[in-house]
Design an enzyme around this catalytic site. Sequence first.
Site, PDB file in Angstrom:
ATOM      1  N   CYS A   1       5.627 -20.748  47.556  1.00  0.00           N
ATOM      2  CA  CYS A   1       6.961 -20.155  47.620  1.00  0.00           C
ATOM      3  C   CYS A   1       6.895 -18.716  48.105  1.00  0.00           C
ATOM      4  CB  CYS A   1       7.649 -20.256  46.263  1.00  0.00           C
ATOM      5  SG  CYS A   1       6.769 -19.451  44.900  1.00  0.00           S
TER       6      CYS A   1
ATOM      7  N   HIS B   1       7.607 -12.261  39.876  1.00  0.00           N
ATOM      8  CA  HIS B   1       7.783 -13.714  39.805  1.00  0.00           C
ATOM      9  C   HIS B   1       8.286 -14.132  38.432  1.00  0.00           C
ATOM     10  CE1 HIS B   1       7.039 -17.971  40.432  1.00  0.00           C
ATOM     11  NE2 HIS B   1       6.691 -17.718  41.688  1.00  0.00           N
TER      12      HIS B   1
END
Length: 369
Positions: free
Chosen positions: A168, A195
């Site tokens: 990602c 994150h």
Amino acid sequence: MPADRPEPAVSHPLRIAINGYGRIGRCVLRALMESPYRDRLQVVAINEPADLESMAYLTRFDSTHGIFPGTVREVGGGLEIAGRVIPVFHAKDPADGPWGQLEFDLLLECSGVFPTREHLQAFLDAGCPRVLVSHPGKSAADVDCTIVHGINDDELRADQRIVSAASCTTNAAVPILDLLERRLGVDGAFLTTLHSVMNDQPMIDGYHHTDLRRTRSAMQSIVPVATGLAQGIERMLPDLAGRIQAKAVRVPILNVSAIDLAVNLRQDTSPDALNALFTEAARRRPDLIACADQPHASVDFNHDPHSAVVDLGQTRVNQGRFANLLIWFDNEWGFANRMLDVARTWADQFQDPAAASGRTVSSSSSSGV
């Protein structure tokens, strides 16, 4: 790794199986239901060690993405999802899966627990025709190629058997760095990923990981973690090798992440010029890049399908060439959509006889933004 025998060209919808029905596996299936590809891709099997009742429940009710917009129920040994019955299996080892008995074109390996070529080869040996992996692989040698959609789709070939959809964060960072390198030149860059929490962290302190920081409560602290983002970027953009550094911290939210990008450019620029560059890129590739010009918080990008959303209000430039950017991305939903993009683009190769003989994909879906 080339196929032992040529794969027959097919014209039916791409039949995919999902191995690992956790956060990414469920998002892939759900994203497909919302995707323009839903008539071109068809889920024909799911393999997940968890019990069927839990799988059905977590498909219907998702704390991050909301209640599933269609029917979900158990039917025999499978799940009926939005009116379609999907067989479900519960093998823990690739060799124990019923892959050779199924008619399908591509396995989406979404469990994240098979990092090496040896692990992934076991799926091929068990009867899977091809494997698309939801992580970069332990090394570049563990996959036939790594694809960041919109950057190097033209590297996909019909005879490849194991392909990675990268990560990602790589999907968020590479399109922006590629654009900056091509337009202004990049002398060096440092990326800090902020994150959201992940399953390898405990809710309260516990023995969850060999990384001692990841034994600490995910919801009480900002936790620095190791990251291979710099290596992943250099794999995709080899011209930047030696010029990329990265670190990552986990922050106590369920979803949506950000990259704080500090970059030394080779040409003078300004915040307005950079924002104009990103706005034009978003206009040309609205499937990949978006720009935000309102005072947003991370929750605003939950369920956002883009690889990267540039926060125009956070663009800074110091002394002409030192720029700082903030890039938002839904680490679940955006990546699930990119897996579908790569699956569809790869299918254009192995389902098309012309592509199988060497034709590359259209330049409209490859080679930069």
